[in-house]
Design an enzyme around this catalytic site. Structure first.
Site, PDB file in Angstrom:
ATOM      1  N   ASP A 136     -19.174 -15.436  11.422  1.00  0.00           N
ATOM      2  CA  ASP A 136     -19.039 -15.270   9.975  1.00  0.00           C
ATOM      3  C   ASP A 136     -18.397 -16.535   9.416  1.00  0.00           C
ATOM      4  O   ASP A 136     -17.351 -16.976   9.902  1.00  0.00           O
ATOM      5  CB  ASP A 136     -18.164 -14.056   9.645  1.00  0.00           C
ATOM      6  CG  ASP A 136     -18.868 -12.737   9.931  1.00  0.00           C
ATOM      7  OD1 ASP A 136     -20.033 -12.759  10.354  1.00  0.00           O
ATOM      8  OD2 ASP A 136     -18.231 -11.677   9.749  1.00  0.00           O
ATOM      9  N   ASP A 145     -25.307  -2.210   4.392  1.00  0.00           N
ATOM     10  CA  ASP A 145     -23.891  -2.052   4.690  1.00  0.00           C
ATOM     11  C   ASP A 145     -23.369  -0.852   3.914  1.00  0.00           C
ATOM     12  O   ASP A 145     -23.374  -0.876   2.680  1.00  0.00           O
ATOM     13  CB  ASP A 145     -23.131  -3.322   4.301  1.00  0.00           C
ATOM     14  CG  ASP A 145     -23.801  -4.581   4.862  1.00  0.00           C
ATOM     15  OD1 ASP A 145     -24.315  -4.497   5.991  1.00  0.00           O
ATOM     16  OD2 ASP A 145     -23.809  -5.611   4.177  1.00  0.00           O
TER      17      ASP A 145
END
Length: 245
Positions: free
Chosen positions: A8, A129
């Protein structure tokens, strides 16, 4: 069963967040390309990269770091974060990304996903998500009113390569994957599903190899690798033995 190590990106660095909160970021490597090379050397076969700044900004923000990674690893890379139009998709695929992940735009502009999947077969994934069952968008800053299943079903015949399903409540907290919800989604659609959020230990690998999880393409692992809670060699050997059985 593919284990996708996660990188990330925030401010050009490799970080991990807790529950998607940019204010709860831990920097694990100042050099994402070195981290990517390390994962490749450990034997992983597919890299998962997210441009966190891009997810909030709605456009690529860590392009330099991504391009540096693409130069040092030969393994496939899937990339998400700030990918909201065909030009960006085409640009990343042209630079060597294997598969792009469309998140926010999949909720707000499903026609984009369908067109991209048509133009680039097998190279477009959808990132869903979920927070309390509803899909979050804009770097998880906003929660929509639709469920992951409702959105996934929109793309049933669109040629989407995979659905990456993340349980936000578990993300970065090492509580274990939410396999019940992920498997339920996988069983309701024909698109391959990848589990994400909460991967904690070798027990998650074992759970992924149980017969009930056979419809899953794999899982994304982040903090468990960075914290040393998951031994890559042990995890990959277990998966290898299962595949050979």
């Amino acid at each position: 069963m593919i284990l996708f190590p996660a990188i990330d990106l925030k401010n050009g660095q490799c970080v991990r967040l807790e529950q998607g909160d940019m204010d709860r970021a831990t920097v694990f490597n100042l050099d994402p390309a070195a981290q990517a090379a390390s994962f490749a050397a450990q034997g992983f076969e597919y890299l998962h990269v997210v441009d966190l700044d891009g997810a909030f900004a709605g456009k690529p923000m860590n392009a330099q770091a991504v391009e540096a990674m693409l130069k040092v690893v030969k393994m496939p890379v899937q990339l998400g974060g700030g990918i909201r139009d065909l030009a960006t998709i085409e640009a990343w695929l042209g630079k060597g990304v294997t598969r792009v992940i469309i998140g926010t735009a999949a909720v707000r502009d499903p026609a984009l996903v369908k067109e991209a999947a048509k133009q680039f077969p097998g190279r477009v994934a959808v990132g869903l998500d979920a927070r309390d069952g509803k899909v979050a968008v804009q770097g998880w800053a906003e929660t929509s009113t639709v469920t992951a299943l409702e959105i996934a079903q929109r793309f049933e015949d669109a040629g989407v390569a995979a659905i990456i399903f993340t349980d936000i409540a578990r993300d970065g907290l090492l509580k274990g994957l939410n396999l019940d919800a992920t498997i339920a989604l996988a069983e309701a659609i024909s698109i391959p599903v990848i589990a994400s959020g909460g991967f904690a230990s070798i027990d998650d690998v074992k759970a992924l190899l149980e017969p009930r999880a056979k419809k899953l393409e794999g899982a994304i692992v982040g903090r468990a690798l960075y914290d040393g809670r998951l031994d890559p060699a042990e995890a990959l050997a277990l998966i290898g033995r299962a595949a050979a059985a």
